[in-house]
Design a protein around this motif. Structure first.
Motif, PDB file in Angstrom:
ATOM      1  N   GLU A 125      -2.472 -14.275  12.762  1.00  0.00           N
ATOM      2  CA  GLU A 125      -4.168 -13.534  13.069  1.00  0.00           C
ATOM      3  C   GLU A 125      -5.418 -13.891  13.251  1.00  0.00           C
ATOM      4  O   GLU A 125      -6.361 -13.260  12.660  1.00  0.00           O
ATOM      5  N   TYR A 129      -6.155 -14.918  19.280  1.00  0.00           N
ATOM      6  CA  TYR A 129      -4.559 -14.694  19.296  1.00  0.00           C
ATOM      7  C   TYR A 129      -3.824 -14.761  19.647  1.00  0.00           C
ATOM      8  O   TYR A 129      -3.852 -14.395  21.049  1.00  0.00           O
ATOM      9  N   GLN A 199     -10.104  -7.056  16.206  1.00  0.00           N
ATOM     10  CA  GLN A 199      -8.746  -5.975  16.305  1.00  0.00           C
ATOM     11  C   GLN A 199      -8.261  -5.892  17.610  1.00  0.00           C
ATOM     12  O   GLN A 199      -9.123  -5.700  18.496  1.00  0.00           O
ATOM     13  N   ILE A 201      -5.025  -4.536  20.340  1.00  0.00           N
ATOM     14  CA  ILE A 201      -3.994  -3.095  20.169  1.00  0.00           C
ATOM     15  C   ILE A 201      -3.379  -2.970  21.721  1.00  0.00           C
ATOM     16  O   ILE A 201      -3.554  -3.145  22.317  1.00  0.00           O
ATOM     17  N   SER A 236      -9.925  -2.556  19.966  1.00  0.00           N
ATOM     18  CA  SER A 236      -9.640  -1.282  18.547  1.00  0.00           C
ATOM     19  C   SER A 236     -10.626   0.367  19.551  1.00  0.00           C
ATOM     20  O   SER A 236      -9.733   1.506  18.982  1.00  0.00           O
ATOM     21  N   LYS A 291      -5.080  -2.054   9.221  1.00  0.00           N
ATOM     22  CA  LYS A 291      -5.592  -3.834   9.092  1.00  0.00           C
ATOM     23  C   LYS A 291      -5.407  -4.485   9.955  1.00  0.00           C
ATOM     24  O   LYS A 291      -6.484  -5.465   9.520  1.00  0.00           O
ATOM     25  N   GLN A 292      -3.551  -4.476  10.455  1.00  0.00           N
ATOM     26  CA  GLN A 292      -3.127  -5.134  11.552  1.00  0.00           C
ATOM     27  C   GLN A 292      -4.390  -5.707  12.048  1.00  0.00           C
ATOM     28  O   GLN A 292      -5.147  -4.513  13.360  1.00  0.00           O
ATOM     29  N   ARG A 293      -5.417  -7.075  12.911  1.00  0.00           N
ATOM     30  CA  ARG A 293      -5.616  -7.240  13.606  1.00  0.00           C
ATOM     31  C   ARG A 293      -5.132  -7.722  14.932  1.00  0.00           C
ATOM     32  O   ARG A 293      -5.558  -7.777  16.266  1.00  0.00           O
ATOM     33  N   ASN A 294      -4.284  -8.238  14.923  1.00  0.00           N
ATOM     34  CA  ASN A 294      -3.443  -8.729  16.113  1.00  0.00           C
ATOM     35  C   ASN A 294      -1.743  -7.762  16.515  1.00  0.00           C
ATOM     36  O   ASN A 294      -1.217  -8.572  15.742  1.00  0.00           O
TER      37      ASN A 294
END
Length: 331
Positions: A125, A129, A199, A201, A236, A291-294
């Motif tokens: 994270e 990344y 983020q 995705i 994101s 909420k996870q960014r990576n």
């Protein structure tokens, strides 16, 4: 003609697997519950079998009179009213099915288990990344992820069982209902995002997951697991931008809220779901996923060992999905 059993056949991914199996000429058996919708299982060539994944004994009785060459285990729960339900359905259901197959001496060529990238949890994270790899140690931070990981570890403990594990990232496409909530929101003029930190995705279109299933049946190495995405990394807002474009660019308000707002929303959603006994996509388990960014991930093992090559990138996948939602009057 080779026989294939697809569990979770009435579901989003399962129904697409059934369609491809028919297209490829398999003798297709769809495992369903009595209460399952058969809306997307209308082909008269499909054989239906009711399987009770909560009981190994009943599964043995139900499976004793049939023989399959392949089993694709796509049944599972992605949202539940209670955390224990994930383990009852995703973990114990898998154990019961596999133990029953072994007990009746099913001569399987391959058992393909649909797991999830969520079993890895929020790792790598720190920016910049790095890709999540199959060799990383899983650190699941959701009950869903833990339940899938426990099922994987059960398979790892078997001797001589011909299993292959697929770990797709976010799967979308026609018939999918969670990303569809975002489509409805944008159609209703609101795009809602969470968190101000960058983020990254990843996505995979449902037919590319199906492609990987059949490649795994043919080429997958026993005990190996393969991460699946479309090979790209998106920001994101990209998904929303493509949806907005396909909807004809309606006026909209883009709201980016702090993570603590998401915490309140999912907390309320969790207890509203328990009170009404209706599952919602916005719950405590989903909080950690959102909420996870990576979500960067490495699909090279799937490319190298399976010959997997994703065919549908996000913009085209969104176009196909929106067209299906419109055609079927979901929007």
């Amino acid at each position: 003609m080779e026989k294939i059993l697809v569990t979770g056949a009435s579901g989003f991914i399962g129904s697409h697997i059934v369609e491809e199996a028919l297209q490829q000429g398999y003798d297709v058996w769809a495992a369903v519950r009595r209460s399952s919708s058969r809306e997307f299982l209308q082909d008269e060539r499909i054989h239906f079998i009711e399987l009770n994944l909560s009981s190994q004994q009943q599964l043995e009785e139900q499976l004793r009179s049939v023989t399959f060459d392949y089993v694709v285990h796509a049944a599972g729960a992605t949202k539940c009213l209670h955390a224990d339900d994930f383990f009852r359905i995703n973990t114990e259901g898998t154990k019961n099915l596999v133990r029953a197959l072994l007990a009746v001496g099913m001569p399987l060529k391959r058992f393909v288990f649909i797991s999830s990238l969520s079993i890895m949890g929020a790792i790598r994270e720190q920016q910049p990344y790095q890709e999540i790899r199959d060799t990383d140690t899983p650190q699941p931070n959701t009950a869903y992820g833990r339940s899938k990981l426990e099922a994987e570890r059960f398979l790892d403990g078997l001797c001589g069982f011909p299993y292959v594990i697929l770990r797709p990232t976010g799967v979308y496409g026609p018939r999918e209902k969670d990303y569809f909530l975002q489509v409805k929101s944008i159609k209703g003029h609101v795009d809602f995002a969470v968190g101000f930190k960058r983020q990254d995705i990843t996505f995979v279109y449902v037919t590319d997951v199906v492609q990987a299933v059949f490649l795994a049946m043919e080429k997958g190495q026993t005990g190996h697991r393969y991460i699946l995405s479309d090979g790209e990394v998106y920001q994101s807002a990209t998904f929303s931008d493509y949806v907005h474009e396909e909807l004809g660019r309606p006026w909209w308000i883009r709201i980016t809220a702090p993570v603590w707002v998401l915490r309140i929303v999912t907390f309320c959603g969790e207890y509203w779901g328990r009170w009404t006994k209706k599952m919602t996509a916005l719950n405590n388990d989903k909080f950690n996923i959102l909420k996870q960014r990576n979500w960067r991930c490495d699909i090279e093992p799937a490319r190298r060992e399976l010959g997997y090559e994703p065919k549908v990138k996000l913009q085209e996948g969104v176009r196909r999905s929106i067209a299906w939602y419109k055609e079927n009057k979901w929007i």
